[in-house]
Design a protein around this motif. Structure first.
Motif, short mmCIF file in Angstrom:
data_model
loop_
_atom_site.label_atom_id
_atom_site.label_comp_id
_atom_site.label_asym_id
_atom_site.label_seq_id
_atom_site.Cartn_x
_atom_site.Cartn_y
_atom_site.Cartn_z
N ASP A 1 0.80 -1.22 0.00
CA ASP A 1 0.00 0.00 0.00
C ASP A 1 0.84 1.27 0.00
N ASP A 2 2.05 1.20 0.54
CA ASP A 2 2.86 2.41 0.63
C ASP A 2 3.72 2.66 -0.60
N VAL A 3 3.49 1.90 -1.65
CA VAL A 3 4.18 2.13 -2.93
C VAL A 3 3.28 3.00 -3.81
N MET A 4 3.79 4.13 -4.25
CA MET A 4 3.03 5.03 -5.12
C MET A 4 3.20 4.60 -6.56
N ALA A 5 2.09 4.38 -7.26
CA ALA A 5 2.12 4.01 -8.68
C ALA A 5 1.52 5.16 -9.49
N ALA A 6 2.10 5.43 -10.65
CA ALA A 6 1.64 6.52 -11.51
C ALA A 6 1.69 6.08 -12.97
N ARG A 7 0.85 6.68 -13.78
CA ARG A 7 0.91 6.49 -15.24
C ARG A 7 2.00 7.41 -15.76
N TRP A 8 3.06 6.82 -16.32
CA TRP A 8 4.24 7.59 -16.71
C TRP A 8 4.18 8.03 -18.17
N SER A 9 3.70 7.16 -19.04
CA SER A 9 3.55 7.49 -20.46
C SER A 9 2.49 6.57 -21.04
N GLY A 10 2.33 6.60 -22.36
CA GLY A 10 1.29 5.79 -22.97
C GLY A 10 1.40 4.32 -22.67
N HIS A 11 2.63 3.81 -22.52
CA HIS A 11 2.82 2.38 -22.33
C HIS A 11 3.63 2.06 -21.07
N GLU A 12 3.80 3.05 -20.19
CA GLU A 12 4.67 2.86 -19.03
C GLU A 12 3.99 3.30 -17.72
N PHE A 13 4.35 2.60 -16.66
CA PHE A 13 3.99 3.00 -15.30
C PHE A 13 5.27 3.25 -14.51
N MET A 14 5.22 4.19 -13.57
CA MET A 14 6.34 4.45 -12.68
C MET A 14 5.89 4.21 -11.26
N LEU A 15 6.73 3.52 -10.48
CA LEU A 15 6.41 3.25 -9.09
C LEU A 15 7.50 3.83 -8.19
N LEU A 16 7.07 4.47 -7.11
CA LEU A 16 7.98 5.03 -6.12
C LEU A 16 7.95 4.12 -4.88
N ILE A 17 9.10 3.54 -4.57
CA ILE A 17 9.20 2.58 -3.48
C ILE A 17 9.88 3.24 -2.30
N PRO A 18 9.21 3.29 -1.14
CA PRO A 18 9.80 3.96 0.02
C PRO A 18 10.97 3.17 0.59
N PRO A 19 11.82 3.81 1.40
CA PRO A 19 13.02 3.13 1.91
C PRO A 19 12.74 1.81 2.63
N ARG A 20 11.63 1.74 3.38
CA ARG A 20 11.37 0.50 4.13
C ARG A 20 11.04 -0.69 3.23
N GLN A 21 10.69 -0.41 1.95
CA GLN A 21 10.40 -1.49 1.01
C GLN A 21 11.53 -1.68 0.00
N ALA A 22 12.57 -0.85 0.09
CA ALA A 22 13.61 -0.83 -0.95
C ALA A 22 14.27 -2.19 -1.16
N GLU A 23 14.55 -2.89 -0.06
CA GLU A 23 15.25 -4.17 -0.20
C GLU A 23 14.36 -5.24 -0.84
N HIS A 24 13.06 -4.94 -0.95
CA HIS A 24 12.14 -5.90 -1.57
C HIS A 24 11.81 -5.52 -3.02
N SER A 25 12.57 -4.60 -3.60
CA SER A 25 12.26 -4.10 -4.94
C SER A 25 12.18 -5.22 -5.98
N GLN A 26 13.14 -6.13 -5.93
CA GLN A 26 13.14 -7.22 -6.91
C GLN A 26 11.89 -8.09 -6.76
N GLN A 27 11.50 -8.39 -5.52
CA GLN A 27 10.30 -9.20 -5.30
C GLN A 27 9.04 -8.46 -5.75
N ILE A 28 8.98 -7.16 -5.48
CA ILE A 28 7.83 -6.37 -5.92
C ILE A 28 7.74 -6.39 -7.44
N ALA A 29 8.88 -6.23 -8.11
CA ALA A 29 8.90 -6.26 -9.57
C ALA A 29 8.43 -7.61 -10.09
#
Length: 542
Positions: free
Chosen positions: A175-203
């Motif tokens: 829930d604390d990951v911010m997702a945004a529409r970045w372009s026509g075919h892309e999304f951008m997600l902002l991952i807070p520091p407490r979730q940073a080490e889980h970036s690969q699993q989130i992806a």
């Protein structure tokens, strides 16, 4: 931590974000949801815990509101959602602080997905890069094959895929990951520091969730299977907390997605582990170098093989780093071509060559070779400016504006010429009519060179460097070069052999009748010194 019973009796739901704190801001207790979104790290005050994610609007500070002891509401922004902090005094010393999402929708929402749009995400990224403590990560999610789907199944199918993927992705991430529409075919997600080490699993969870979305165009459309995504993730933060500088962090993310697509799509790449500078990082450095005047010409001599006299030179592009290092074109020209920046480099080098030609008044007349790209042929406005600057140069040296061939020679390879040679000739016609001559570079490296000789008015033929380098040890290479020279002589072309590295190769070429030679044997490229202002021709800024 749990709120005390007195507070709980007031009807507080543990699923709400509620803090009990002192008037000085020390947190006494909090609901589980509050601890999850704003975890404590030692003896942090309420302000310190909130400010890691929540940005307050200008106005009364949180500290002032707590001390005043009056019922107050403050407005802030969290993950691009407007948040209200309702502060209620319980007694002289204790305050109850409740976070409520405003009924007023965010100002920057994507109409298709309901997610924050690019501008909202960019604002958060810039805030973190300028004022953040580090530790955040960004994730770029690119939908594979979406252009093909739009082209063949229609944009209504593509829109449905984007909308469905946005929903599947939100369900898959914390829930604390911010997702945004970045372009026509892309999304951008902002991952807070407490979730940073889980970036690969989130992806990987996002990649798996994409498989639940299908390219379905209806009964008459061919099935295209499930959606796949290419994902890159990398560090975000101020320069002192990240290996990648802020100005290059988005470029590094694009590079990771490019690598994911290059290696087969439907995969995740960590931008921090890429070994080579990305095309986007190089492109950013190039753009800054162009604007700061750090793209310069290096001159390499070309000699008459019969007399040994210098009869021409070639202007080769170099990039000077802010630290003063010289970067050869081979390390940035590919990125320039991919990002359609090559015409800007061509324009800089051509105009520097014109200026240096003016500065060499009184010296022996020489031909000045400059490389142009296919990208340059797509910019007639730049060609017009080149002619204007060249005319001014002719007037500077007392020459007639349209009298005979000019010293500037435009050099191109067949792979850089437009697919239709008639289009290439039409594009170059104003420069040719002005008196600039053409040279075909790397002759002998492609199968269609003869067609270019047939269709284009070349004056010079530059022989493929690999052939020249192999002449000493390869009789076959010698026979090919002899054949090229015989054909060029019949057509009245001046031959130029490149990459001559030793006297033996030069002797072989001289014996074959090759006209001119170029290579380290005769001289290495040298940066042309900046000219005095009074000798410079005005250059159009692009």
């Amino acid at each position: 931590m749990q709120l005390d019973n007195a507070t709980a009796d007031g009807g507080t739901d543990s699923g709400m974000v509620v803090f009990l704190c002192t008037a000085a801001g020390r947190v006494l207790s909090a609901t589980p949801r509050a601890d999850e979104l704003f975890p404590t790290d030692g003896e942090r005050t309420l302000r310190e815990r909130l400010e890691r994610r929540l940005r307050m609007n200008p106005g009364p500070s949180l500290g002032t509101a707590l001390i005043d002891g009056e019922e107050t509401s403050l407005i802030g922004l969290m993950d691009n959602r407007e948040i209200t902090l309702a502060i209620t005094p319980l007694d002289e010393h204790q305050r109850l602080v409740v976070l409520l999402e405003s009924l007023c929708p965010p100002t920057s929402l994507d109409s298709l997905t309901g997610l924050p749009d690019r501008s909202a995400m960019l604002e958060r990224i810039r805030d973190i890069q300028s004022d953040g403590d580090g530790g955040h990560r960004l994730m770029l999610v690119d939908i594979d094959r979406l252009k093909t789907v739009n082209d063949y199944l229609g944009y209504h199918v593509g829109d449905r895929v984007i909308r469905d993927l946005a929903g599947a992705m939100q369900a898959a991430v914390p829930d604390d990951v911010m997702a945004a529409r970045w372009s026509g075919h892309e999304f951008m997600l902002l991952i807070p520091p407490r979730q940073a080490e889980h970036s690969q699993q989130i992806a990987e969870r996002i990649r798996a969730s994409a498989a639940s979305v299908r390219f379905n165009g209806g009964e008459d459309a061919p099935p295209l299977g499930s959606v796949t995504v290419s994902i890159g993730h990398g560090a975000l933060g101020p320069g002192e907390t990240s290996r990648t500088q802020p100005r290059d962090q988005l470029s590094a993310l694009n590079a990771a997605v490019y690598e994911a697509k290059r290696t087969g799509r439907d995969r995740v790449v960590n931008a921090d582990r890429l070994q080579q500078p990305s095309v986007y990082t190089t492109g950013g450095a190039l753009d800054r170098a162009i604007h700061e005047g750090r793209i310069v010409a290096a001159s390499q001599p070309i000699v008459d093989l019969k007399t040994g006299e210098v009869v021409a030179d070639e202007a080769l592009a170099r990039m000077i780093t802010p630290e003063g290092d010289v970067i050869p074109a081979g390390l940035f020209i590919d990125a320039a071509s991919r990002l359609q920046m090559a015409h800007r480099i061509d324009f800089e080098i051509i105009n520097q060559t014109i200026n240096n030609c003016v500065a060499s008044i009184g010296h022996r007349p020489m031909a000045h070779f400059v490389n142009i790209s296919g990208d340059f042929l797509q910019h007639p406005e730049l060609m017009e400016q080149v002619i204007t600057n060249a005319q001014a140069a002719c007037e500077c040296i007392g020459g007639e504006r349209n009298a005979g061939p000019k010293p500037l020679v435009l050099e191109m390879t067949e792979r850089e010429v437009l697919e239709d040679t008639s289009d290439a000739f039409s594009a170059l016609r104003p420069l040719i009519d002005f008196g600039l001559r053409l040279a075909l570079d790397d002759f002998g490296s492609g199968y269609s060179s003869y067609r270019y000789l047939l269709d284009m008015p070349f004056t010079f033929l530059k022989i493929e460097g690999a052939l020249v380098q192999n002449m000493s040890d390869s009789v076959r290479a010698q026979k090919i070069v002899r054949h090229i020279q015989a054909m060029a002589k019949d057509m009245g072309l001046v031959t130029v052999a490149e990459f001559i590295g030793d006297e033996r190769t030069a002797d072989l070429l001289r014996e074959m009748g090759i006209d001119w030679g170029q290579g380290f044997h005769f001289g290495r490229p040298e940066i042309i010194r900046p000219l005095k202002n009074e000798n410079r021709v005005a250059i159009h800024e692009i």
